[in-house]
Design an enzyme around this catalytic site. Sequence first.
Site, PDB file in Angstrom:
ATOM      1  N   ASP A 169      50.137  69.651  17.908  1.00 14.34           N
ATOM      2  CA  ASP A 169      49.819  70.575  19.002  1.00 14.34           C
ATOM      3  C   ASP A 169      48.742  70.013  19.927  1.00 14.34           C
ATOM      4  OD1 ASP A 169      51.590  72.216  17.688  1.00 14.34           O
ATOM      5  OD2 ASP A 169      50.069  73.504  16.812  1.00 14.34           O
ATOM      6  N   ASP A 190      55.063  68.505  17.675  1.00 18.81           N
ATOM      7  CA  ASP A 190      55.009  69.468  18.783  1.00 18.81           C
ATOM      8  C   ASP A 190      53.822  69.177  19.699  1.00 18.81           C
ATOM      9  OD1 ASP A 190      57.099  70.657  17.404  1.00 18.81           O
ATOM     10  OD2 ASP A 190      55.863  72.227  16.525  1.00 18.81           O
TER      11      ASP A 190
END
EC number: 3.1.1.11
Length: 339
Positions: A169, A190
Site C-alpha cells: 500500500d 497493491d
Amino acid sequence: MKGVTIHNFCYSYFKVCLLVMSLAYGSAEWDGSSSQIAKTIIVNPNDARYFKTVQSAIDSIPLQNQDWIRILISNGIYSEKVTIPRGKGYIYMQGGGIEKTIIAYGDHQLTNTSATFTSYPSNIIITGITFKNKYNIASSSSPTKPAVAAMMLGDKYAIIDSSFDGFQDTLYDDYGRHYYKRCVISGGIDFIFGGAQSIFEGCTLKLRVGIYPPNEVYGTITAQGRDSPTDKGGFVFKDCTVMGSGKALLGRAWKSYSRVIFYRSMFSDNILPIGWDAWKAKGQEGHITFVEFGCTGVGADTSKRVPWLTKASEKDVLQFTNLTFIDEEGWLSRLPIKF
C-alpha cells in the site's frame, strides 16, 4: 532616492536567489510569475533563519489560503510524518530531487493512519521529493502489514519528478484528479491503490517482490477502487515502465467497477502471464475495466491473460490517456510550474 535604490537592489537580489534555488530543485521549474507565487518559505534544519521541519513550514501557512505558497525543502532526510490539513491548499512543495530530499517514517498497521505524508486539501503541487515508509523495507523479517508512504485525498494535484517508496500500500491515491509525471513508485503488494482519477505519465513502477519481505510469492501493482458505473475514477498508466524483482500481477479489483489502463507501457518479465485478478469483484468481471493497449516487452504478451480482459479500441483508450480525462477545465495549464 538612495533608499529606493537600495530597496530595488535588495528586491532584485532576492529574486535572483530564488531563481538560483529553483534551478537547483528538481526539473520542474517555477515559471517566475510574481502573480502566481505569493510567497516562498524555506525548510533547512541547518540554518537558524529557516524552518527546521517540513511540518512546521506547513503549519505556518494560514487556513483558507488562496494564494500559491512555495515551500523549498533543502536536501536531506526528514524523519517525520507530514500532513497538509484541510483548508491549506495552494501549496507547492519543492525538493531537490528524489535521491536528495527524502521524507521518511515507519508507521504501519492501518492504511488510513500509517502514511508518512497525508494531503487533504485541493490544489497541491509536489516536485523533487521522495516519500518513504520504511516498514518492511527497513526490516525484511517483519510481518507484512499496510504501510503507506503517501495518502492523496484532494483534487487537482500535480506530482512531478517525485518518488513513493514502500512495500504494501505504498501510494494511497484515494480521491480527486491527479497527474503524476516522471515519478518512481516502488512496492510489492497493491502498491498503487485507491479510488482517485489519475494519469501516471512516464513513470517507473518498481517491484520488490520476493525480497521485502521474502515470504511473498508474488505481488500486485494496482488495486483500484471504482465502485459504480458512474464513478469517474480510474488509474491510467501512459508510457510507463514496469521493472524490478519478483513476479506480480498488473492489478486486482479492489471494488466492483475497478478501472486500470496501461497504454504504450513497457513490461519486463516480472509480470505474471495471467496479468490480473478479479479479487473483490469475482462473479462481476463484466463490470471491470482492465485494459492493455500498445504495450511492449516480455511481460506484455497477452496470450495467457484472464479471458475477461477488456478489449478496447484505440479510440476508446485515447479518451482516458488524453489529459482531458483529469483536466476538462484546464487547471494543469494554470499551475505556476513548467513540466
